[in-house]
Write an enzyme that holds these catalytic residues in place. Structure first.
Site, PDB file in Angstrom:
ATOM      1  CG  ASP A  86      -2.018  -1.026   1.156  1.00 53.14           C
ATOM      2  OD1 ASP A  86      -2.162  -1.662   0.089  1.00 53.14           O
ATOM      3  OD2 ASP A  86      -2.737  -1.198   2.159  1.00 53.14           O
ATOM      4  N   GLY A 132      -3.451  -5.303   0.942  1.00 54.95           N
ATOM      5  CA  GLY A 132      -4.100  -6.323   0.104  1.00 54.95           C
ATOM      6  C   GLY A 132      -5.174  -6.986   0.963  1.00 54.95           C
ATOM      7  CE  LYS A 133     -10.855  -4.648  -0.969  1.00 52.20           C
ATOM      8  NZ  LYS A 133     -10.692  -3.520  -0.060  1.00 52.20           N
ATOM      9  CG  ASN A 191     -19.225  -1.776   1.749  1.00 55.81           C
ATOM     10  OD1 ASN A 191     -20.087  -1.809   0.867  1.00 55.81           O
ATOM     11  ND2 ASN A 191     -18.026  -1.250   1.548  1.00 55.81           N
ATOM     12  N   GLY A 233     -19.894   0.578   8.282  1.00 51.59           N
ATOM     13  CA  GLY A 233     -19.007   1.649   8.744  1.00 51.59           C
ATOM     14  C   GLY A 233     -19.120   1.882  10.238  1.00 51.59           C
ATOM     15  N   GLY A 272     -21.628  -0.008  12.671  1.00 50.11           N
ATOM     16  CA  GLY A 272     -21.458  -1.391  13.113  1.00 50.11           C
ATOM     17  C   GLY A 272     -21.755  -2.372  12.007  1.00 50.11           C
ATOM     18  CG  ASP A 329      -5.866   4.525   7.315  1.00 52.09           C
ATOM     19  OD1 ASP A 329      -6.871   4.611   6.586  1.00 52.09           O
ATOM     20  OD2 ASP A 329      -4.798   3.997   6.954  1.00 52.09           O
ATOM     21  CG  ASP A 351      -9.285  -6.181   4.470  1.00 47.96           C
ATOM     22  OD1 ASP A 351     -10.226  -6.607   3.768  1.00 47.96           O
ATOM     23  OD2 ASP A 351      -8.431  -5.372   4.056  1.00 47.96           O
ATOM     24  N   GLY A 400      -2.524   2.798   8.167  1.00 53.34           N
ATOM     25  CA  GLY A 400      -2.143   1.554   7.483  1.00 53.34           C
ATOM     26  C   GLY A 400      -3.095   0.434   7.845  1.00 53.34           C
TER      27      GLY A 400
HETATM   28  O1  RIB Z   1      -9.143  -3.362   2.346  1.00 51.91           O
HETATM   29  C1  RIB Z   1      -8.009  -2.544   2.329  1.00 51.91           C
HETATM   30  C2  RIB Z   1      -7.062  -2.980   1.263  1.00 51.91           C
HETATM   31  O2  RIB Z   1      -7.651  -2.784   0.006  1.00 51.91           O
HETATM   32  C3  RIB Z   1      -5.769  -2.226   1.222  1.00 51.91           C
HETATM   33  O3  RIB Z   1      -4.786  -2.759   2.061  1.00 51.91           O
HETATM   34  C4  RIB Z   1      -5.408  -2.246  -0.247  1.00 51.91           C
HETATM   35  O4  RIB Z   1      -4.270  -2.996  -0.544  1.00 51.91           O
HETATM   36  C5  RIB Z   1      -6.640  -2.770  -0.972  1.00 51.91           C
HETATM   37  O5  RIB Z   1      -6.469  -4.079  -1.360  1.00 51.91           O
END
Ligand code: RIB
Length: 288
Positions: free
Chosen positions: A15, A41-42, A185, A212, A215, A236, A242, A277
């Site tokens: 990212d 990355g998810k 979502n 969001g 909840g 953030d 995830d 992050g």
């Molecule tokens: O869900 C967040 C992720 O979406 C980030 O880390 C980014 O890499 C995208 O895949």
């Protein structure tokens, strides 16, 4: 209790995060306030979150043959994730995400790179890992044919599977029905079911919707029940979904009720958003 075995078939990104008070319009230049290169990355985020929450996690995916690729594999190892299902794709860059963080929200553009080469043949090499899992987690940052193929394997082997349809893409009814849970979502839910919320009852038992800062909701006896989160200080929100998915998967794989797994997932996601992050703020189990 033995650790639940969770397998993620999904994306691995680096990212590239720009923090700014002001988002540039077309043709405009603005000054940002911070820049960071962090793991994301998810798929990778869900793997790291589930491992920190105490699961035995295997990651199936690909990185490129570049510096990001080796750093990302090292990051998995440092987070206790089994990397034997990760291949290095030759002559291909690793997946990246360009992320703009502003006003407690984010905008993300992904470039698939090696994630676009996670094909059926790659997944087939790890059928035994999938078969041994208590839960498989899928997102939509790898080719949709690979998603369908993995769902077929899970169905054949009777392995529970969560579809996290992000970023949202079309998936046929037969595949949606093969999922144990579907976790969009609120926006993805509308798109996934093509605006036809009247078609939802068929999926009530499977549907967990993240909403969001409101909840997350689930359906009980045909009624949608919202479980609000605790209030948190947001730095953030990248990776909050995830973390939610990983924690929900861990909870269900440990035998929790859907409601208890959502409480766990809300708490984990609430802790994750306190740092910049996707993975920086993901909590260890003891922190919850
Ligand atoms: O869900 C967040 C992720 O979406 C980030 O880390 C980014 O890499 C995208 O895949």
């Amino acid at each position: 209790m033995s650790k639940p075995k969770i397998t993620i078939v999904g994306s691995i990104n680096m990212d590239l995060i720009t923090v700014t008070d002001q988002v540039a319009n077309a043709g405009e230049t603005v000054a940002g306030t911070d820049f960071e290169t962090l793991f994301g990355g998810k798929g990778a985020n869900q793997a790291v979150a589930a491992s920190r929450l105490g699961a035995d996690v295997s990651m199936i995916g690909k990185v490129g043959d570049d510096a990001f690729g080796s750093e990302m594999i090292k990051n998995f190892e440092e987070n206790g994730v089994d990397t034997s299902g990760i291949a290095v794709e030759g002559k291909t860059p690793s997946g990246i995400a360009n992320i703009i963080v502003s006003d407690d929200d984010n905008r993300i553009i992904i470039i698939a790179g090696a994630n676009g080469k996670v094909d059926k043949m790659h997944v087939d090499q790890y059928t035994s890992v999938i078969k041994d899992s208590d839960m498989v987690l899928l997102q939509f940052e790898i080719p949709m044919d690979t998603i369908r193929h993995t769902l077929d394997i899970c169905k054949k082997e009777n392995v529970p599977v969560i579809i996290n349809p992000a970023p949202v893409a079309e998936l046929e009814r037969e595949y949606l029905s093969a999922a144990t849970y579907i976790t969009p979502n609120e926006h993805e839910r509308v798109r996934l079911f093509k605006m036809r919320e009247d078609g939802l009852p068929e999926y009530y038992e499977k549907l967990i919707t993240t909403q969001g800062d409101q909840g997350a909701s689930y359906f009980k006896d045909g009624r949608e029940i919202m479980i609000p989160p605790k209030s948190v200080d947001v730095v953030d929100t990248t990776g909050a979904g995830d973390t939610f998915n990983a924690a929900f998967a861990v909870g269900i794989a440990e035998g929790m009720t859907v409601e208890d797994a959502i409480y766990l997932a809300n708490d984990a996601a609430g802790l994750a958003v306190r740092k910049l992050g996707a993975q920086s703020g993901m909590p260890m189990r003891e922190e919850i």
